[in-house]
Each structure stands twice: as C-alpha cells, then as structure tokens.
Design a protein around this motif. Sequence first.
Motif, PDB file in Angstrom:
ATOM      1  N   UNK A   1       0.838  -1.203   0.000  1.00 14.57           N
ATOM      2  CA  UNK A   1       0.000   0.000   0.000  1.00 14.57           C
ATOM      3  C   UNK A   1       0.875   1.257   0.000  1.00 14.57           C
ATOM      4  N   UNK A   2       1.885   1.280   0.860  1.00 12.08           N
ATOM      5  CA  UNK A   2       2.732   2.470   0.980  1.00 12.08           C
ATOM      6  C   UNK A   2       3.536   2.721  -0.288  1.00 12.08           C
ATOM      7  N   UNK A   3       4.012   1.648  -0.927  1.00 11.58           N
ATOM      8  CA  UNK A   3       4.754   1.817  -2.189  1.00 11.58           C
ATOM      9  C   UNK A   3       3.869   2.464  -3.248  1.00 11.58           C
ATOM     10  N   UNK A   4       2.623   1.989  -3.362  1.00 14.02           N
ATOM     11  CA  UNK A   4       1.720   2.530  -4.373  1.00 14.02           C
ATOM     12  C   UNK A   4       1.317   3.963  -4.040  1.00 14.02           C
ATOM     13  N   UNK A   5       1.117   4.244  -2.756  1.00 10.96           N
ATOM     14  CA  UNK A   5       0.772   5.607  -2.342  1.00 10.96           C
ATOM     15  C   UNK A   5       1.924   6.568  -2.645  1.00 10.96           C
ATOM     16  N   UNK A   6       3.134   6.132  -2.361  1.00  8.02           N
ATOM     17  CA  UNK A   6       4.306   6.986  -2.599  1.00  8.02           C
ATOM     18  C   UNK A   6       4.541   7.221  -4.084  1.00  8.02           C
ATOM     19  N   UNK A   7       4.266   6.201  -4.901  1.00  3.43           N
ATOM     20  CA  UNK A   7       4.517   6.312  -6.339  1.00  3.43           C
ATOM     21  C   UNK A   7       3.438   7.113  -7.059  1.00  3.43           C
ATOM     22  N   UNK A   8       2.257   7.208  -6.444  1.00  5.25           N
ATOM     23  CA  UNK A   8       1.147   7.910  -7.092  1.00  5.25           C
ATOM     24  C   UNK A   8       0.618   9.040  -6.239  1.00  5.25           C
TER      25      UNK A   8
END
Length: 294
Positions: A267-274
């Motif tokens: 979740x955090x990776x996707x939030x950070x990337x988008x």
Amino acid sequence: MSAGREFVGNYRMFHLIRAGAMFEIWAVRPMAETTAYAMKWLPPGSRYDRSTVAQLKHEYDVGKALDHPSIIKTYDYGDSKKDGAYVVMELFKTPNLKQQIHDQLDSLHWRLDTILMECAQALEHMHRRGWVHRDIKPDNFLVDENNHIRLIDFTLTMKIKTGIGKMFGGKMPVAGTHSYMPPEQIRGQACDARADIYSFGCMVYELITGKLPFTATSPAELLNKHLKLKPPSVQMLNRNVHNDFANLVGRMLAKEPKDRPESLMEFMRELKAGRVFQIKPKKPLPKVEEPKDD
C-alpha cells in the motif's frame, strides 16, 4: 465517574477525559512529577471482574511489545482491589480521526497522503512484530494538526497465527466494529495482516468520501453486506480521486484475503509512487468568526 477519588496507585488524577461503560480515561501525574500521562482505569466495584482485568492487562502487554513513534506509548500497569486496574500511557491531546471526519473532513484532504502514510507505517510495525490489531477504524487513530499520529486501543489485538497454529486454531469469537470488519473476522476465522488491511481500506474509504463503504438498518444486515456485496467505487462519491488510488482501495476491500495487497508495505509503495487525488486539495482557510451583535 468515580467521584471523590484523588489517587490511583502512585498517580494523582486531575482531569477526567472520558467515561465509558467499563473504563474511565483520566489525565494523571505521578506523585512528585509534573509530566502528565493518560490512564485507562477500571474502577473497583461492580465493573471490576477477572475477565475485564485480563483485558486491560492484555492491552498493557501488547502496548509494551510495540515501539514506534506513531503508536501510543505504554508505560505502566497496576491492579489491586483497593485501586482497581489501570494502564498508564502517553497523553496525546488531539481528537481522533472519526471526530475529524465528522467535524472537518476538508481539513484532512489536503494532507491525506501524509496521514495515510503515517497510519500505515504504525500498523505495518504491528504486523512485523507479529500482531494483528482487529479493530482498525478512524476512532483508533489520533491525529494532530502537524500530522503526528498515534494508533491506540489493543483490546482485540491478537498474535498472528502461522503454520499449524493457523490450521488448527479453531473458530475465533466474533468481535470488532461492524462497520469495518473483514469477512474472515465475521466468520470467526484466523486473521492476519490482510484483515487489518480490509479494515484500513474501510477507513480510507471513509476519509475520502465522508461515508462508510456499507450502511444498514441492523447489525446482521451490515455484516452480510461485508460478506457479500461490493461497495461503490470511491470515485462515485468523490470524482477527484485518482484512478490508480481508487483501484487500490477496491483491492483492499476484496472479500478474499488473497485478493488484497499482501502487506501495508505494498500500500505504501503505491501511495508513494502515485497520489490520492487527481487535483491536490488546497489547505482550507482559517474560519473567521462572525462578530456577535450586542
């Protein structure tokens, strides 16, 4: 409220924060100290029984096992027939996210990516330590104006079962907050990090839209919707949500754990990337009070 009580153990009670059906939350100070703490107190008397004391001791044990800046710090525990049972924690003076959703949702949106990242980091720490919270909801996150977070309330927290323990653990008692409960928790099945991810998804949904994924006129109907129905996309209620983030929330709310993100790191990776919103909301201007007529 337990009137007339000035001390519990070695702590002076100076302000009642909240009184519930079972527990009272007080601001306290140790004798000969000036630092204030929060005390969750089970008073002696009719509410004091072995199972409730054990519940409070469990909260203390879980809290002491965690060490993260965004998780409420737990310091002390006491139990006696004279004083009742209590847990002493960090005093973090700020409304919880549920209160802020009701009172000032717009003031959350411009900083929502930061809030969600901090909340996810706290919960991921629990999971890495082998615990599943089992009652993730906005009521259990304290957030101040500087985006400092505290995850609270470990009443339902359990060790994540693995291997044979997961296979033969038996049916679990059904407990939790109905508006945020994952299907496996409703069925009394063993819960792992992905159960908290579902509940966290319900919370994210509410933070974005101001509404819960499911509502109903009875607890049974509400739980049945969690088991069987797919909620409307967050984009139906807030068109400014970015497509990728809407899809991420939808995956968090999948009925089957295997269809959700494997961990909050994902979740955090996707939030950070988008990003959460297509157009980032602006910080609301301070409210100007209207002058009162004489």
